[in-house]
Every structure is written in C-alpha cells, then in structure tokens.
Design a protein around this motif. Structure first.
Motif, short mmCIF file in Angstrom:
data_model
loop_
_atom_site.label_atom_id
_atom_site.label_comp_id
_atom_site.label_asym_id
_atom_site.label_seq_id
_atom_site.Cartn_x
_atom_site.Cartn_y
_atom_site.Cartn_z
N PRO A 272 0.83 -1.21 0.00
CA PRO A 272 0.00 0.00 0.00
C PRO A 272 0.87 1.27 0.00
O PRO A 272 2.02 1.23 0.40
CB PRO A 272 -0.80 -0.09 1.29
N GLU A 273 0.30 2.36 -0.44
CA GLU A 273 1.01 3.64 -0.51
C GLU A 273 1.60 4.04 0.84
O GLU A 273 2.69 4.60 0.90
CB GLU A 273 0.08 4.75 -1.02
N MET A 274 0.89 3.75 1.94
CA MET A 274 1.37 4.12 3.26
C MET A 274 2.74 3.48 3.56
O MET A 274 3.63 4.12 4.10
CB MET A 274 0.36 3.72 4.33
N ILE A 275 2.90 2.21 3.17
CA ILE A 275 4.17 1.53 3.40
C ILE A 275 5.23 2.09 2.46
O ILE A 275 6.37 2.31 2.84
CB ILE A 275 4.02 0.00 3.23
N LYS A 276 4.84 2.36 1.21
CA LYS A 276 5.80 2.90 0.23
C LYS A 276 6.34 4.25 0.68
O LYS A 276 7.45 4.63 0.33
CB LYS A 276 5.13 3.06 -1.13
N SER A 277 5.55 5.00 1.46
CA SER A 277 6.02 6.30 1.92
C SER A 277 7.06 6.17 3.03
O SER A 277 7.84 7.07 3.26
CB SER A 277 4.84 7.16 2.40
N LYS A 278 7.08 5.01 3.72
CA LYS A 278 8.03 4.81 4.81
C LYS A 278 9.27 4.05 4.36
O LYS A 278 10.34 4.21 4.93
CB LYS A 278 7.37 4.04 5.97
N ILE A 279 9.11 3.18 3.38
CA ILE A 279 10.21 2.36 2.89
C ILE A 279 10.28 2.55 1.38
O ILE A 279 9.25 2.54 0.70
CB ILE A 279 9.97 0.86 3.19
N ASN A 280 11.47 2.68 0.85
CA ASN A 280 11.66 2.81 -0.59
C ASN A 280 10.91 1.67 -1.30
O ASN A 280 11.16 0.50 -1.04
CB ASN A 280 13.15 2.76 -0.91
N ALA A 281 9.99 2.01 -2.20
CA ALA A 281 9.12 1.03 -2.85
C ALA A 281 9.89 -0.04 -3.61
O ALA A 281 9.45 -1.18 -3.68
CB ALA A 281 8.14 1.74 -3.78
N GLU A 282 11.06 0.31 -4.14
CA GLU A 282 11.81 -0.69 -4.91
C GLU A 282 12.38 -1.80 -4.02
O GLU A 282 12.76 -2.85 -4.49
CB GLU A 282 12.91 -0.04 -5.73
N TYR A 283 12.43 -1.58 -2.69
CA TYR A 283 12.91 -2.61 -1.77
C TYR A 283 11.86 -3.68 -1.51
O TYR A 283 12.16 -4.71 -0.93
CB TYR A 283 13.27 -2.00 -0.41
N LEU A 284 10.62 -3.43 -1.90
CA LEU A 284 9.51 -4.28 -1.50
C LEU A 284 9.08 -5.25 -2.59
O LEU A 284 8.99 -4.88 -3.76
CB LEU A 284 8.31 -3.41 -1.11
N VAL A 285 8.77 -6.48 -2.18
CA VAL A 285 8.16 -7.46 -3.07
C VAL A 285 6.65 -7.32 -2.96
O VAL A 285 5.93 -7.38 -3.94
CB VAL A 285 8.57 -8.90 -2.67
N GLY A 286 6.18 -7.10 -1.75
CA GLY A 286 4.75 -6.97 -1.49
C GLY A 286 4.49 -7.09 0.00
O GLY A 286 5.41 -7.05 0.82
N VAL A 287 3.21 -7.25 0.32
CA VAL A 287 2.80 -7.43 1.70
C VAL A 287 2.01 -8.72 1.78
O VAL A 287 1.10 -8.96 0.98
CB VAL A 287 1.93 -6.24 2.18
N GLY A 288 2.37 -9.57 2.72
CA GLY A 288 1.68 -10.85 2.90
C GLY A 288 0.74 -10.78 4.08
O GLY A 288 1.10 -10.23 5.13
N LYS A 289 -0.47 -11.33 3.90
CA LYS A 289 -1.44 -11.40 4.99
C LYS A 289 -1.40 -12.79 5.59
O LYS A 289 -1.55 -13.78 4.89
CB LYS A 289 -2.85 -11.13 4.45
#
Length: 173
Positions: free
Chosen positions: A120-137
């Motif tokens: 989500p955008e909220m996480i992308k604002s705290k961590i550089n988006a390119e570092y992320l694969v996604g969010v798992g529930k």
C-alpha cells in the motif's frame, strides 16, 4: 531460537513462498528462505572506518570474513541496541554473502502466493518502494516482504563483496 510454522493443512496444494520472518522497528518483515543460509546470534563485530552508516562492520564466521549490514539503518528506521534477541541473518545476494543485523527472528513459514498483495502507498512512503516485493497477509498479521537484491544496490553489493573474504578459509590469528 525461532519456530517453524506451516499453514493449516500443510498439503502444499497451493503455491507458496517459504520465508524467514524477522522484526525491525516494531514491524514484521520476511525474506525468501532460498536467500538465507543461516541465522546466528550476534558475535563481536569489528567496525570499518569510512563505510556507509548502514555497514555495522565485519564478523568472522568459521574463518570467513563477512560484512554485516544494520537493516534498521539501511531502511531508515531508528537503530536499536543489540540485545539477546538480536540476530544476524546470513544471506546471499547476487553471489555475495553478507550478514543482516535484525532486532529478532520470528519464524520460518510458508506464505501462499495468493495472500501476497502489492504494498500500500502508506508503506511505500516509509520504505523505498523498490525494496519491496509486497505485503503478505497471515491471519491478522501483515508481513512486509523485502527484495534483498534491491535493498542493497548493485554497486553497494560489489563494494561490500570486496570487504568480505573469498570462499577460501581465512586463518585467524
């Protein structure tokens, strides 16, 4: 040290990602277990002058000299003093073996691919988006999935591999 959790049923009928999960700054993260070779308690770390702030230093792991990255600092979180729960996750990123200092390691788990969503955008604002694969529930928990190859850029990985010893054993004096 950490526990292994399998999803209910453990039938592996659905494709899943096997993760090592860990805690940083109160958030739970996960990395693909295929990049992790081991998890160790924090040994003595030798500081290296004139290195980026996220480089914690060097460790001697069974005769091999490895660079340790403070993942809190790398992700721009507040760094935490090392304690009895702190661990170093030994990973391989683009043929370079290094250690990642984390606050604690939680578990090894299977995460169905269907439970992974774009960050989500909220996480992308705290961590550089390119570092992320996604969010798992996972039930009521959310895991932030990291792409280790992007957390450290190619130039940084090459620079850090120069600090680490090659695969041959290094004699310790």
């Amino acid at each position: 040290m950490f526990e292994e959790t399998l999803d209910e049923g453990s039938g592996f009928s659905e494709e899943s990602l096997r993760l090592v999960t860990f805690e940083l700054s109160g958030e739970e993260f996960g990395v693909d277990i295929m990049q992790v070779s081991e998890v160790i308690p924090v040994p003595r770390i030798t500081r290296i002058p004139q290195t980026p702030e996220c480089v914690k230093g060097l460790i001697n792991l069974r005769g091999k000299i490895l660079v340790v990255i403070d993942l809190n600092k790398r992700l721009d979180f507040r760094s935490k003093e090392t304690d009895s729960l702190s661990r170093i996750i030994i990973v391989e990123v683009k043929d370079t073996i290094l250690g990642m200092l984390v606050n604690s390691v939680k578990e090894v788990m299977n995460l169905p691919l269907s439970s992974i969503q774009p960050p989500p955008e909220m996480i992308k604002s705290k961590i550089n988006a390119e570092y992320l694969v996604g969010v798992g529930k996972v039930g009521n928990r959310l895991l932030i999935l990291l792409n280790l190859a992007r957390v450290l850029g190619e130039e940084e990985i090459e620079e850090l591999s120069g600090l680490s010893s090659p695969d041959e054993d290094v004699s310790t004096e």
